[in-house]
Design a protein around this motif. Structure first.
Motif, PDB file in Angstrom:
ATOM      1  N   THR A 122       0.854  -1.181   0.000  1.00  0.00           N
ATOM      2  CA  THR A 122       0.000   0.000   0.000  1.00  0.00           C
ATOM      3  C   THR A 122       0.887   1.227   0.000  1.00  0.00           C
ATOM      4  OG1 THR A 122      -0.125   0.375   2.393  1.00  0.00           O
ATOM      5  CG2 THR A 122      -1.602  -1.289   1.467  1.00  0.00           C
ATOM      6  N   PHE A 123       0.242   2.401   0.007  1.00  0.00           N
ATOM      7  CA  PHE A 123       1.025   3.621   0.064  1.00  0.00           C
ATOM      8  C   PHE A 123       1.560   3.891   1.460  1.00  0.00           C
ATOM      9  CE2 PHE A 123      -2.392   5.982   2.075  1.00  0.00           C
ATOM     10  CZ  PHE A 123      -3.538   5.405   1.564  1.00  0.00           C
ATOM     11  N   GLY A 124       1.233   3.039   2.436  1.00  0.00           N
ATOM     12  CA  GLY A 124       1.755   3.212   3.790  1.00  0.00           C
ATOM     13  C   GLY A 124       2.739   2.142   4.216  1.00  0.00           C
ATOM     14  N   GLY A 125       2.899   1.089   3.413  1.00  0.00           N
ATOM     15  CA  GLY A 125       3.798   0.015   3.797  1.00  0.00           C
ATOM     16  C   GLY A 125       3.310  -1.315   3.245  1.00  0.00           C
ATOM     17  N   LEU A 126       3.782  -2.410   3.832  1.00  0.00           N
ATOM     18  CA  LEU A 126       3.433  -3.754   3.368  1.00  0.00           C
ATOM     19  C   LEU A 126       2.738  -4.504   4.498  1.00  0.00           C
ATOM     20  CD1 LEU A 126       3.808  -5.816   0.988  1.00  0.00           C
ATOM     21  CD2 LEU A 126       5.784  -6.669   2.263  1.00  0.00           C
ATOM     22  N   VAL A 144       0.595  -8.836   9.884  1.00  0.00           N
ATOM     23  CA  VAL A 144       1.825  -8.115  10.202  1.00  0.00           C
ATOM     24  C   VAL A 144       1.913  -6.937   9.242  1.00  0.00           C
ATOM     25  CG1 VAL A 144       4.349  -8.182  10.148  1.00  0.00           C
ATOM     26  CG2 VAL A 144       3.075 -10.121  11.081  1.00  0.00           C
ATOM     27  N   THR A 145       2.182  -5.745   9.764  1.00  0.00           N
ATOM     28  CA  THR A 145       2.336  -4.558   8.918  1.00  0.00           C
ATOM     29  C   THR A 145       3.707  -3.948   9.151  1.00  0.00           C
ATOM     30  OG1 THR A 145      -0.038  -4.101   9.042  1.00  0.00           O
ATOM     31  CG2 THR A 145       1.387  -2.330   8.260  1.00  0.00           C
ATOM     32  N   LEU A 146       4.422  -3.719   8.063  1.00  0.00           N
ATOM     33  CA  LEU A 146       5.706  -3.037   8.106  1.00  0.00           C
ATOM     34  C   LEU A 146       5.516  -1.672   7.456  1.00  0.00           C
ATOM     35  CD1 LEU A 146       6.594  -6.326   7.071  1.00  0.00           C
ATOM     36  CD2 LEU A 146       8.506  -5.391   8.374  1.00  0.00           C
ATOM     37  N   PHE A 147       5.537  -0.613   8.267  1.00  0.00           N
ATOM     38  CA  PHE A 147       5.294   0.738   7.773  1.00  0.00           C
ATOM     39  C   PHE A 147       6.575   1.302   7.160  1.00  0.00           C
ATOM     40  CE2 PHE A 147       2.130   0.052  11.052  1.00  0.00           C
ATOM     41  CZ  PHE A 147       0.976   0.571  10.477  1.00  0.00           C
ATOM     42  N   THR A 148       6.414   1.961   6.034  1.00  0.00           N
ATOM     43  CA  THR A 148       7.557   2.558   5.342  1.00  0.00           C
ATOM     44  C   THR A 148       7.344   4.064   5.188  1.00  0.00           C
ATOM     45  OG1 THR A 148       6.532   2.121   3.187  1.00  0.00           O
ATOM     46  CG2 THR A 148       8.048   0.456   4.039  1.00  0.00           C
ATOM     47  N   PRO A 149       8.435   4.856   5.183  1.00  0.00           N
ATOM     48  CA  PRO A 149       8.297   6.314   5.020  1.00  0.00           C
ATOM     49  C   PRO A 149       8.157   6.741   3.574  1.00  0.00           C
ATOM     50  CG  PRO A 149      10.578   5.765   5.417  1.00  0.00           C
ATOM     51  CD  PRO A 149       9.804   4.472   5.502  1.00  0.00           C
ATOM     52  N   PHE A 150       7.760   5.833   2.711  1.00  0.00           N
ATOM     53  CA  PHE A 150       7.536   6.128   1.304  1.00  0.00           C
ATOM     54  C   PHE A 150       6.475   5.144   0.805  1.00  0.00           C
ATOM     55  CE2 PHE A 150      11.388   3.668   2.000  1.00  0.00           C
ATOM     56  CZ  PHE A 150      11.068   2.460   1.422  1.00  0.00           C
TER      57      PHE A 150
END
Length: 597
Positions: free
Chosen positions: A104-108, A139-145
């Motif tokens: 997604t636009f917020g992470g995986l 499980v969600t891994l948030f990314t800054p992009f």
């Protein structure tokens, strides 16, 4: 810039990964890992006693708890490593476990079956994973992009020498590839491949100080059926050329489910709007000069509206259409693709089918996406040919690099503004970044200070000495870097970037304009425009084009986070360096013209 301390005990946020992804829980999560249950209500926990977890019995007999079966499969506890901006996360895959990948636009997000997900909330697994959250079979891994189907991440499986199977996830702003060929069938994504993803920073959990102000129901704003004024068309939007962020909530059919009124969370300097979306809903988010338009299909809604919702949201409106609903969020300031707002799709809670589209709105939200290596380059500035000899006979000609003075405001015993950051530290950090960018472009950069020190213990003498550095022969420009602040009682009024100039030189106003233009373009920060002041000694005492930049407000709860984010500081430095280059090659300098375009 102002040398006083700002106390914001209820609004100062701390964290990592740009200070957005703090170690607090998501205010829209109604459950929490066992170790965080005491803070459940502060994080937006159950709104009624019936929903709350029951406390453990206090007088239980000494019955030995039954150990979990040896064959119980678990998923979680990843191993991580980093290499520069890239972060690798490795999960062990026990026999019988299966998963799907949801970029997604917020992470995986990984939806796991056949194993119990180990509950955990961990911040910053690496430069490109700002938070790890696990529980409720996902499980969600948030990314800054943002992540698309192929950009920002890679996924593959491998078999170790021991015979065990592992899932390898890699994240980075310049990575591409997505799922490997053997895993492509496991990808379940809301992203439309034909729609280019915006470089957005995912909304992280709101820190505790703010979460405490978000009640479990997120304070539903009262609906007001009075018609809002019709907004003009959002600039730059061509429906035939989609530029919005788009996707589908989750597989399934919504069957025209009615959309409830948005839930509103009000925090100092920021407003969060939450839309509860059923499975099968598709969405498009289109930022523009008057606010944000959210186009939804697969749902229905009555023609509702509300006005004067918060300082950041002038109003919202539902407009039913043949295919769904258009939600318009009117703001008092313009939005761009990368600033003024954040958005995150939060998956359903256990026992619910509704996903939550959380949208944060604040004019102080700047562009915090990392610059690519290619973007961290300032074009070369031509050297100046200088003739040596008499007026009638040039004996020799040499090339001289243009010289620029960069002044990092305050230092030593003078901290400057103190709030979310300490001014003297941030100004030196940015000055060093500007120096490195300009030197690589062929500019001779002189710093008034390159460490935490003042030039003189007496302030007036210190300012005169700083201006005096620019009086050396051949110096073309003088730029002083500062951080702004306001009193605690008016802190929410101060945010954004502004540039000051003085009538000390005819070209000072032109230099200020170029600096302001390039800083705002690079950061997406709110532009406070140009200011003129005759009392700023560091400008008044300069004999060359000079300007003073205020790169943000340490006293503002959102702008203060920008100043703590390394990506923002990179962008500010790039904007200053690009503004200086534009001045040099455009003739806005002490010599009138230093180089050619």
């Amino acid at each position: 810039m102002k040398p006083h301390t700002i106390f914001l005990s209820s609004v100062l946020w701390c964290g990592v990964a740009g200070c957005w992804a703090g170690a607090q829980t998501d205010p829209f999560q109604r459950t929490a890992p066992a170790q965080s249950l005491p803070n459940l209500r502060a994080a937006g926990g159950p709104s009624s006693p019936a929903e709350a977890p029951r406390p453990a019995a206090t007088a239980a007999p000494a019955a030995t708890p039954k150990a979990p079966a040896a064959t119980e499969a678990t998923f979680g506890n990843p191993r991580t490593s980093s290499d520069g901006s890239q972060t690798r996360v490795v999960f062990d895959l026990t026999p019988g476990v299966s998963y799907t990948l949801n970029p997604t636009f917020g992470g995986l997000r990984l939806d796991v079956k056949g194993a119990r997900v180990m509950p955990a909330v961990t911040t910053r697994l690496g430069a490109s994973v700002s938070e790890y959250r696990a529980g409720n079979s996902s499980v969600t891994l948030f990314t800054p992009f943002p992540l698309s189907l192929t950009d920002g991440w890679r996924a593959s499986e491998a078999t170790l020498a021991s015979g065990s199977r592992v899932l390898i996830l890699e994240f980075g702003p310049t990575l591409s590839g997505g799922a490997s060929a053997s895993l492509k069938a496991l990808v379940r994504t809301a992203t439309t491949p034909a729609t280019p993803a915006l470089a957005l920073t995912a909304t992280p959990p709101v820190p505790k100080a703010l979460a405490e102000q978000l009640p479990p129901g997120d304070a539903i704003a009262p609906a007001n059926r009075a018609a809002l004024p019709s907004p003009p068309a959002l600039p730059g939007h061509d429906p035939n050329k989609p530029s919005a962020l788009a996707g589908r909530v989750s597989p399934g059919a919504s069957a025209g489910t009615a959309l409830g009124a948005p839930r509103v969370g009000k925090n100092p300097g920021l407003t969060r709007i939450v839309l509860d979306l059923p499975p099968g809903t598709t969405y498009r988010l289109i930022p523009g000069g008057v606010g944000l338009r959210v186009e939804l299909t697969g749902v229905t809604a009555a023609a509702l509206s509300a006005q004067n919702v918060s300082p950041e949201v002038r109003g919202w409106r539902y407009e039913p259409s043949a295919n769904g609903v258009t939600v318009t969020l009117l703001t008092g300031t313009p939005l761009t693709e990368r600033s003024g707002w954040r958005a995150l799709l939060v998956p359903p809670l256990e026992g619910s089918t509704l996903s939550r589209l959380a949208i944060d709105l604040s004019p102080a939200l700047a562009n915090l996406t990392p610059l690519t290596p290619r973007e961290k380059v300032v074009a070369a500035v031509p050297a100046t040919p200088v003739s040596r000899g008499t007026a009638l006979l040039a004996l020799s000609t040499s090339l001289v690099q243009p010289r620029v003075v960069i002044d990092a405001g305050h230092g030593g015993k003078d901290p400057g503004a103190v709030g979310s950051v300490v001014e003297k530290q941030v100004t030196l950090d940015v000055a060093l970044r500007v120096r490195d960018l300009l030197r690589a472009a062929g500019v001779d950069v002189v710093l008034t200070r390159d460490s935490d020190r003042e030039l003189h213990p007496t302030k007036s003498t210190d300012l005169d000495l700083r201006a005096g550095v620019g009086r050396a022969a051949g110096t073309q420009l003088f730029v002083s870097i500062h951080v702004n602040a306001m009193d605690a009682s008016t802190a929410l009024r101060g945010y954004g970037i502004e540039t000051w100039w003085n009538g000390n030189h005819p070209l000072s106003s032109s230099l200020a304009g170029l600096l302001q233009q390039h800083m705002v373009e690079a950061t997406g920060a709110y532009s406070r425009g140009l200011r003129s002041n005759r009392s700023l000694a560091v400008l008044r005492e300069s004999r060359i084009p000079a300007a003073l930049v205020e790169i943000g407000y340490a006293s503002h709860p959102v702008d203060g986070l920008n100043l703590k984010d390394t990506n923002y500081l990179d962008r500010v430095a790039l904007g200053i360096a690009q503004g200086i280059r534009a001045a040099l090659v455009g003739g806005v300098s002490a010599s009138g013209r230093v180089g050619g375009n």
